[in-house]
Scaffold this active site. Structure first.
Site, short mmCIF file in Angstrom:
data_model
loop_
_atom_site.label_atom_id
_atom_site.label_comp_id
_atom_site.label_asym_id
_atom_site.label_seq_id
_atom_site.Cartn_x
_atom_site.Cartn_y
_atom_site.Cartn_z
N LYS A 36 8.68 3.79 0.58
CA LYS A 36 8.58 4.81 1.65
C LYS A 36 8.68 4.17 3.04
CE LYS A 36 3.97 3.91 0.79
NZ LYS A 36 3.13 3.91 -0.34
N LYS A 55 5.63 9.35 4.23
CA LYS A 55 6.12 10.31 3.24
C LYS A 55 6.55 11.62 3.90
CE LYS A 55 3.25 8.23 -0.38
NZ LYS A 55 1.91 8.25 -0.99
N1 HSE Z 1 -1.36 4.52 -1.63
C1 HSE Z 1 -0.69 5.71 -2.05
C2 HSE Z 1 -1.71 6.81 -2.30
C3 HSE Z 1 0.11 5.57 -3.31
O1 HSE Z 1 -2.92 6.58 -2.21
O2 HSE Z 1 -1.30 7.92 -2.57
C4 HSE Z 1 1.44 4.97 -3.09
O3 HSE Z 1 2.26 5.74 -2.28
#
Ligand code: HSE
Length: 435
Positions: A107, A207
């Site tokens: 991402k 994201k």
């Molecule tokens: N660290 C991210 C989360 C997962 O806690 O959703 C990987 O994108």
């Protein structure tokens, strides 16, 4: 009929997601073969340590410490699963310049360099796909690109970070305070030793930039997105939210208003009756409104070996099926059918409801004075809650406003803070009504 030769995969990294991918390719081999009418074979894997014992059934000879053996070797599709911007970005560029298709779960690279990489893929007539970069196993990007390509999107709301959702759920359901919930998330492997990229909202902002670029056909860089994390959410905020009929979630929001898009990542009060309120613990969800399909909720595991491996494999299958077609398989930049535009405004220009929690000295006239300052600044109050005393002569005072502009809220609070009977301003949190 002569069967096609296997498609050759070169994998960069052999961590959690890559081992999930290899395991799915094993236990769903027949299903994959039926979908693409050929086999997938892993020809090279870049690793740091050749001797490490791994829980996957790959022959020893495929492992290498030399990235050139993967990028320049006998491979058709490069799967980038090392994470972080450098050197992943440089490796993806080199692969595209070598005319290899690329699948990535990264991402950070896509949110910061997606546009450039997409153009490079187009120039080299190869595909760049990254379904796994948003929502782990939830098939959201390819669904927007393929199945929803005839929709204009009015809004996209997501719970896109499992770590923060786990922490907030534990605070809500088990009465943990923020620090205890973070420790619990670390113990279970949801939160990293340094959880800052999750709890500060960076992960969700990466994201959201990818998701909203695709949904709205906009060039959205992650730095365009205002963000606020969950580190200031107190047990008290969680209790008030419950009492008032809400759950607090870290919300990634993109809302289209005429020629503007409001984007932000922020903690929000979500009505308990809204579908996103039911998304608990490490789960993720995306709630979309399309002008044809209406409301849609996609829910699932946003991280983990098999769910994320499943999304990576879906992209590999898409590439193998469509490698020779001129159809645009790239998930970067361009919205389905849309032209890329650039007409963003930041979210705090929008009208929102707010939860405001302050501490005041309990004496006659306090509530009236505060209410009149809100009124003077065009902020209308929807409800007020005053609890029992704190032990000294102060009381917490909680307001929910009607929809108001953030600049008016800030102007009112600036004046309110100057009252000698206002001893503290604890929180300001958006109340999301999904309009
Ligand atoms: N660290 C991210 C989360 C997962 O806690 O959703 C990987 O994108």
């Amino acid at each position: 009929m002569e069967s096609l030769r296997p498609a050759k995969l070169g994998i960069l990294g052999m961590g959690t997601v890559a081992s999930g991918l290899i395991n799915i390719m094993d236990f769903n081999k027949d299903k994959v073969h039926a979908a693409i009418k050929r086999d997938l074979t892993v020809t090279k894997v870049l690793v740091k340590n050749l001797d490490k014992k791994r829980n996957v059934s790959l022959p020893k000879e495929v492992y290498t410490q030399d990235v050139n053996e993967v990028l320049n070797g006998d491979t058709d599709i490069i799967i980038e699963l090392i994470g972080g911007i450098h050197p992943a970005y440089e490796y993806i560029k080199a692969a595209l310049n070598n005319k290899k298709h690329v699948v990535t779960a990264n991402k950070a690279v896509i949110a910061t360099h997606g546009e450039e990489l997409k153009m490079l893929a187009e120039k080299n007539n190869v595909k760049l796909m990254y379904e796994a970069s948003v929502g782990g196993g939830i098939p959201i990007l390819n669904t927007i690109r393929d199945n929803l390509c005839a929709n204009e999107f009015e809004s996209v709301f997501g719970i896109l970070n499992g770590t923060t959702n786990y922490i907030l759920t534990q605070m809500t359901e088990n009465g943990l305070d923020y620090g205890q919930a973070v420790k619990e998330a670390q113990k279970l492997g949801f939160a990293e030793a340094d959880p800052s990229s999750d709890v500060d909202g960076d992960d969700a902002a990466f994201k959201l930039s990818i998701l909203s670029s695709l949904a709205f056909g906009q060039r959205i860089h992650v730095s365009d997105i205002p963000k606020e994390g969950i580190t200031k959410i107190s047990k008290e905020d969680i209790e008030y939210a419950k009492e008032l009929g809400y759950n607090i979630k870290l919300l990634a929001a993109g809302i289209k208003k005429e020629n503007e898009i409001e984007l932000s990542v922020h903690p929000a009060f979500i009505p308990a009756s809204h579908p996103l309120s039911t998304v608990k613990n490490e789960f993720n969800a995306v709630y979309l409104k399309g002008n044809a399909v209406g409301e849609l909720l996609l829910y699932g595991k946003g991280a983990g070996s098999l769910p994320t491996g499943s999304a990576v494999l879906d992209d590999i299958i898409h590439i193998v099926k469509n490698a020779d077609s001129s159809a645009d398989g790239n998930t970067a930049g361009k919205a389905a059918g849309g032209k890329i535009k650039n007409n963003l405004v930041v979210s705090n220009k929008g009208f929102k409801q707010y939860y405001i929690n302050m501490e005041v000295i309990d004496k006659p006239g306090v509530l009236g004075s505060i209410a009149s300052i809100f009124g003077k600044n065009k902020v209308s109050l929807a409800s007020v809650v005053q609890r029992q005393k704190n032990g000294d002569d102060t009381v917490p005072l909680v307001f929910i406003t009607h929809e108001a502009e953030r600049k008016n809220i800030d102007a009112a609070l600036k004046e309110i803070k100057d009252f000698e009977f206002v001893t503290g301003l604890a929180s300001i949190i958006i109340v999301e009504n999904f309009k």
